[in-house]
Design a protein around this motif. Structure first.
Motif, PDB file in Angstrom:
ATOM      1  N   PHE A 218       0.726  -1.095  -0.115  1.00 57.57           N
ATOM      2  CA  PHE A 218      -0.171   0.069  -0.039  1.00 57.57           C
ATOM      3  C   PHE A 218       0.730   1.277  -0.142  1.00 57.57           C
ATOM      4  CE2 PHE A 218      -0.426  -2.282   4.082  1.00 57.57           C
ATOM      5  CZ  PHE A 218       0.474  -1.668   4.970  1.00 57.57           C
ATOM      6  N   TYR A 219       2.002   1.260  -0.975  1.00 57.95           N
ATOM      7  CA  TYR A 219       2.924   2.299  -1.019  1.00 57.95           C
ATOM      8  C   TYR A 219       3.014   2.668  -2.365  1.00 57.95           C
ATOM      9  CZ  TYR A 219       4.232   0.306   3.428  1.00 57.95           C
ATOM     10  OH  TYR A 219       4.422  -0.347   4.593  1.00 57.95           O
ATOM     11  N   LEU A 220       3.193   4.195  -2.568  1.00 58.71           N
ATOM     12  CA  LEU A 220       3.551   4.541  -3.662  1.00 58.71           C
ATOM     13  C   LEU A 220       4.786   5.195  -3.574  1.00 58.71           C
ATOM     14  CD1 LEU A 220       1.692   5.062  -6.568  1.00 58.71           C
ATOM     15  CD2 LEU A 220       1.623   7.422  -5.884  1.00 58.71           C
ATOM     16  N   PHE A 221       5.694   5.069  -4.695  1.00 60.90           N
ATOM     17  CA  PHE A 221       7.276   5.405  -4.589  1.00 60.90           C
ATOM     18  C   PHE A 221       7.717   6.177  -5.791  1.00 60.90           C
ATOM     19  CE2 PHE A 221      11.727   3.997  -3.828  1.00 60.90           C
ATOM     20  CZ  PHE A 221      11.879   4.441  -2.746  1.00 60.90           C
ATOM     21  N   PRO A 222       7.044   7.438  -5.925  1.00 58.06           N
ATOM     22  CA  PRO A 222       7.492   8.223  -6.985  1.00 58.06           C
ATOM     23  C   PRO A 222       8.814   8.930  -6.917  1.00 58.06           C
ATOM     24  CG  PRO A 222       6.067   9.572  -5.521  1.00 58.06           C
ATOM     25  CD  PRO A 222       6.332   7.992  -4.883  1.00 58.06           C
ATOM     26  N   ASN A 223       9.353   9.187  -8.040  1.00 54.93           N
ATOM     27  CA  ASN A 223      10.475   9.812  -8.331  1.00 54.93           C
ATOM     28  C   ASN A 223      10.243  11.534  -8.244  1.00 54.93           C
ATOM     29  OD1 ASN A 223      12.831  11.094  -9.596  1.00 54.93           O
ATOM     30  ND2 ASN A 223      13.564   9.190 -10.248  1.00 54.93           N
ATOM     31  N   VAL A 224      10.647  12.220  -7.104  1.00 58.42           N
ATOM     32  CA  VAL A 224      10.491  13.467  -7.207  1.00 58.42           C
ATOM     33  C   VAL A 224      11.811  14.230  -7.334  1.00 58.42           C
ATOM     34  CG1 VAL A 224       8.426  13.016  -5.669  1.00 58.42           C
ATOM     35  CG2 VAL A 224      10.735  13.502  -4.746  1.00 58.42           C
ATOM     36  N   SER A 225      12.809  13.763  -7.997  1.00 56.68           N
ATOM     37  CA  SER A 225      14.195  14.466  -7.945  1.00 56.68           C
ATOM     38  C   SER A 225      14.206  15.705  -8.878  1.00 56.68           C
ATOM     39  CB  SER A 225      15.173  13.368  -8.379  1.00 56.68           C
ATOM     40  OG  SER A 225      15.004  12.908  -9.713  1.00 56.68           O
ATOM     41  N   GLU A 226      13.315  15.474  -9.995  1.00 53.07           N
ATOM     42  CA  GLU A 226      13.055  16.642 -10.879  1.00 53.07           C
ATOM     43  C   GLU A 226      12.155  17.952 -10.235  1.00 53.07           C
ATOM     44  OE1 GLU A 226      13.861  19.150 -14.072  1.00 53.07           O
ATOM     45  OE2 GLU A 226      14.604  16.928 -13.684  1.00 53.07           O
ATOM     46  N   ALA A 227      11.386  17.492  -9.364  1.00 48.23           N
ATOM     47  CA  ALA A 227      10.439  18.434  -8.947  1.00 48.23           C
ATOM     48  C   ALA A 227      11.231  19.126  -7.740  1.00 48.23           C
ATOM     49  CB  ALA A 227       9.282  17.742  -8.259  1.00 48.23           C
ATOM     50  N   ALA A 228      12.288  18.351  -7.031  1.00 47.59           N
ATOM     51  CA  ALA A 228      13.009  18.842  -5.887  1.00 47.59           C
ATOM     52  C   ALA A 228      14.118  19.686  -6.500  1.00 47.59           C
ATOM     53  CB  ALA A 228      13.741  17.978  -5.215  1.00 47.59           C
ATOM     54  N   LYS A 229      14.560  19.522  -7.822  1.00 45.13           N
ATOM     55  CA  LYS A 229      15.459  20.452  -8.584  1.00 45.13           C
ATOM     56  C   LYS A 229      14.920  21.756  -8.915  1.00 45.13           C
ATOM     57  CE  LYS A 229      18.628  20.288 -12.567  1.00 45.13           C
ATOM     58  NZ  LYS A 229      19.278  19.395 -13.544  1.00 45.13           N
TER      59      LYS A 229
ATOM     60  N   ALA B  65      11.432  17.182   1.118  1.00 49.43           N
ATOM     61  CA  ALA B  65      10.207  16.372   1.851  1.00 49.43           C
ATOM     62  C   ALA B  65      10.307  17.070   3.068  1.00 49.43           C
ATOM     63  CB  ALA B  65      10.609  14.676   2.052  1.00 49.43           C
ATOM     64  N   LYS B  66      11.211  17.579   3.635  1.00 51.36           N
ATOM     65  CA  LYS B  66      11.304  18.341   5.138  1.00 51.36           C
ATOM     66  C   LYS B  66      10.410  19.861   4.917  1.00 51.36           C
ATOM     67  CE  LYS B  66      14.386  20.392   8.549  1.00 51.36           C
ATOM     68  NZ  LYS B  66      15.921  20.639   8.999  1.00 51.36           N
ATOM     69  N   ALA B  67      10.874  20.518   3.806  1.00 47.76           N
ATOM     70  CA  ALA B  67      10.184  21.509   3.522  1.00 47.76           C
ATOM     71  C   ALA B  67       8.582  21.595   3.161  1.00 47.76           C
ATOM     72  CB  ALA B  67      10.832  22.517   2.474  1.00 47.76           C
ATOM     73  N   LEU B  68       8.322  20.386   2.556  1.00 47.21           N
ATOM     74  CA  LEU B  68       6.810  19.822   2.561  1.00 47.21           C
ATOM     75  C   LEU B  68       6.118  19.894   3.677  1.00 47.21           C
ATOM     76  CD1 LEU B  68       4.727  19.095   0.311  1.00 47.21           C
ATOM     77  CD2 LEU B  68       5.473  17.015   0.362  1.00 47.21           C
ATOM     78  N   LEU B  69       6.835  19.203   4.595  1.00 49.12           N
ATOM     79  CA  LEU B  69       6.127  18.771   5.891  1.00 49.12           C
ATOM     80  C   LEU B  69       6.058  20.298   6.556  1.00 49.12           C
ATOM     81  CD1 LEU B  69       4.911  17.233   8.254  1.00 49.12           C
ATOM     82  CD2 LEU B  69       7.456  16.554   8.672  1.00 49.12           C
ATOM     83  N   GLU B  70       6.920  20.964   6.500  1.00 47.10           N
ATOM     84  CA  GLU B  70       6.965  22.372   7.424  1.00 47.10           C
ATOM     85  C   GLU B  70       5.871  23.293   6.707  1.00 47.10           C
ATOM     86  OE1 GLU B  70      10.998  23.403   7.060  1.00 47.10           O
ATOM     87  OE2 GLU B  70      11.651  22.132   8.855  1.00 47.10           O
ATOM     88  N   GLU B  71       5.939  23.625   5.438  1.00 45.95           N
ATOM     89  CA  GLU B  71       5.253  24.287   4.760  1.00 45.95           C
ATOM     90  C   GLU B  71       3.752  23.880   4.522  1.00 45.95           C
ATOM     91  OE1 GLU B  71       6.870  26.131   1.513  1.00 45.95           O
ATOM     92  OE2 GLU B  71       8.874  26.126   2.048  1.00 45.95           O
ATOM     93  N   GLU B  72       3.481  22.493   4.147  1.00 47.28           N
ATOM     94  CA  GLU B  72       2.080  22.144   3.417  1.00 47.28           C
ATOM     95  C   GLU B  72       1.648  21.054   4.670  1.00 47.28           C
ATOM     96  OE1 GLU B  72       0.031  23.277   1.615  1.00 47.28           O
ATOM     97  OE2 GLU B  72       1.183  24.784   0.352  1.00 47.28           O
ATOM     98  N   LYS B  73       2.475  20.498   5.652  1.00 47.56           N
ATOM     99  CA  LYS B  73       2.027  19.586   6.532  1.00 47.56           C
ATOM    100  C   LYS B  73       1.451  18.427   5.949  1.00 47.56           C
ATOM    101  CE  LYS B  73       2.767  23.095   9.716  1.00 47.56           C
ATOM    102  NZ  LYS B  73       3.365  24.088   8.493  1.00 47.56           N
ATOM    103  N   VAL B  74       2.450  18.111   5.036  1.00 48.71           N
ATOM    104  CA  VAL B  74       2.426  16.490   4.634  1.00 48.71           C
ATOM    105  C   VAL B  74       3.372  15.910   4.803  1.00 48.71           C
ATOM    106  CG1 VAL B  74       1.974  15.124   2.301  1.00 48.71           C
ATOM    107  CG2 VAL B  74       0.734  17.383   2.473  1.00 48.71           C
ATOM    108  N   ALA B  75       3.272  14.781   5.409  1.00 51.87           N
ATOM    109  CA  ALA B  75       4.429  13.897   5.987  1.00 51.87           C
ATOM    110  C   ALA B  75       4.688  12.481   4.842  1.00 51.87           C
ATOM    111  CB  ALA B  75       4.301  13.484   7.407  1.00 51.87           C
ATOM    112  N   LEU B  76       5.508  12.559   4.226  1.00 54.09           N
ATOM    113  CA  LEU B  76       5.929  11.456   3.519  1.00 54.09           C
ATOM    114  C   LEU B  76       7.324  11.056   3.968  1.00 54.09           C
ATOM    115  CD1 LEU B  76       7.371  13.247   1.263  1.00 54.09           C
ATOM    116  CD2 LEU B  76       5.525  13.333   0.082  1.00 54.09           C
ATOM    117  N   VAL B  77       7.836   9.973   3.506  1.00 54.34           N
ATOM    118  CA  VAL B  77       9.095   9.139   3.797  1.00 54.34           C
ATOM    119  C   VAL B  77      10.157   9.565   2.798  1.00 54.34           C
ATOM    120  CG1 VAL B  77      10.408   7.450   5.025  1.00 54.34           C
ATOM    121  CG2 VAL B  77       8.080   7.604   5.377  1.00 54.34           C
TER     122      VAL B  77
END
Length: 394
Positions: free
Chosen positions: A322-333, A344-356
């Motif tokens: 029950f996991y999705l494992f997307p490549n987000v390297s281009e988005a991060a760049k 991912a850390k900034a996403l949690l702090e700004e939008e309050k979405v916790a992913l690993v």
């Protein structure tokens, strides 16, 4: 006070770390959507709860045999025969305090200092740490994203040395949700047979598959492979019983005996009440995964479509778990971050979405999202992620 060297090298669990941060933010009053959870968001079925209550009322609250009660071992034997066409005897089964404990104990009894274990990456975060605790050496082999993160027989053979003791196979996989086909397992098995390598087959997600592809245990392919394989499984995912901590290992008698001796000094026995609950789970005519699979499949379809429409994010659609494992390297760049971890850390702090972050799984370009949450939360989380990505592009 000096700590033992074997614990100094351990890496904290990234999944637990992200969960702790999310809980901290929630405590502060923030509306956090946690997608780091690794357990079904369903309660244990009522008939299992009733069995646990009945066991308590009937005084089944004492020590049990270290390797588990005979009745539960027999239920596991029946399950392996019915589901996987595998024949085991009672002395080839050990019941453990969760599948994680089965893995830990197995590595403790098969590894000597310097023994190598081939670990396909991406991998579940505890595999390398458990190997290191047994003074073994994890050897990572990267599965290509274009091959659904799976390793090839050639990659496996190239990684083998004179010190190779075992090979871990996790299908369906945590964190990718991908699974090996029968043909792929046959070819991997041929390499393991050639070099007489122990196969550790973690099959904890076998019941959570959303395609027409059937789960295949590598142990069922031949008697020779069965003799080289230790099957690891349990009731945590299949019956929404993560907290009950009941797993098992099935394999050669000598290894199971060694594991039983080890746990007799470590835990005495799995919790008696949980064992009787698991017995009811395996002996029941009900199959809770029918409903779970339906709901998880719908959530997967929803989340996959939403995530793959976000700029800079690409993803292969998983077949199980029950996991999705997307490549987000281009988005991060594109968003100006130096790493996916920072993104991912900034996403949690700004939008309050916790992913690993995928770095904890040996894949720093990816992130793991669990869809073991409501569809409403998945939709909201994807909207927040999209907003975050678009905002940082400006």
């Amino acid at each position: 006070m000096e700590l033992a060297s074997r614990v100094k090298s351990l890496t904290p669990s990234s999944t637990l770390a992200i969960s702790a941060k999310a809980k901290e933010l929630k405590k502060e009053g923030h509306d956090v959507i946690g997608l780091g959870v690794g357990e079904p968001d369903f309660n244990t079925p009522q008939y299992i709860l009733n069995a646990a209550m009945k066991a308590m009322e009937e005084g089944m609250t004492k020590y049990t045999p270290s390797g588990g009660i005979v009745e539960l071992k027999q239920a596991i034997i029946d399950k392996l025969k019915d589901d996987n066409n595998l024949d085991y005897k009672e002395n080839e089964i050990i019941v453990t305090t969760g599948a994680k404990h089965a893995l830990y104990t197995l590595f403790q009894v098969i590894l000597n200092k310097g023994d190598e274990v081939i670990v396909p990456a991406p991998y579940w975060v505890s595999y390398p740490e458990q190997i290191k605790l047994a003074e073994g050496e994890p050897v990572f082999v990267k599965g290509s994203e274009t091959n659904d993160f799976k390793i090839t027989p050639q990659q496996l053979e190239e990684a083998i040395t004179k010190n190779t003791k075992a090979f871990i196979l996790n299908s369906p996989s945590n964190p990718t949700g991908m699974m090996y086909s029968k043909d792929e397992l046959i070819k991997l098995g041929e390499v393991c047979q050639k070099y007489n390598i122990i196969i550790v087959s973690d099959e904890i997600y076998e019941k959570l598959i959303y395609t027409e592809d059937a789960h295949v245990s590598i142990a069922e392919l031949s008697d020779t492979l069965k003799a080289q394989t230790i099957v690891i499984n349990g009731v945590s995912k299949s019956h929404a019983m993560t907290g009950w901590r009941i797993g098992y290992a099935a394999g050669p008698e000598a290894i199971i005996k060694a594991m039983t001796n080890h746990v007799s000094h470590a835990t005495s026995n799995p919790t008696s009440i949980a064992q009787y609950a698991a017995l009811r789970a395996y002996n029941a005519n009900e199959d809770p995964t029918i409903e779970m699979r339906k709901i998880f499949s719908e959530r997967l379809d929803t989340l996959y479509e939403l995530m793959t429409n976000i700029p800079g994010i690409s993803c292969e659609k998983p077949k199980g778990a029950f996991y999705l494992f997307p490549n987000v390297s281009e988005a991060a760049k594109m968003n100006g971050f130096n790493s996916v971890d920072d993104w991912a850390k900034a996403l949690l702090e700004e939008e309050k979405v916790a992913l690993v972050p995928g770095s904890g799984f040996g894949s720093p370009e990816n992130v793991r999202l669990s869809y073991a949450v409501s569809k409403e939360n998945l939709v909201e989380a994807a909207q927040r992620i999209k907003r975050f990505v678009e905002k940082h592009q400006e």
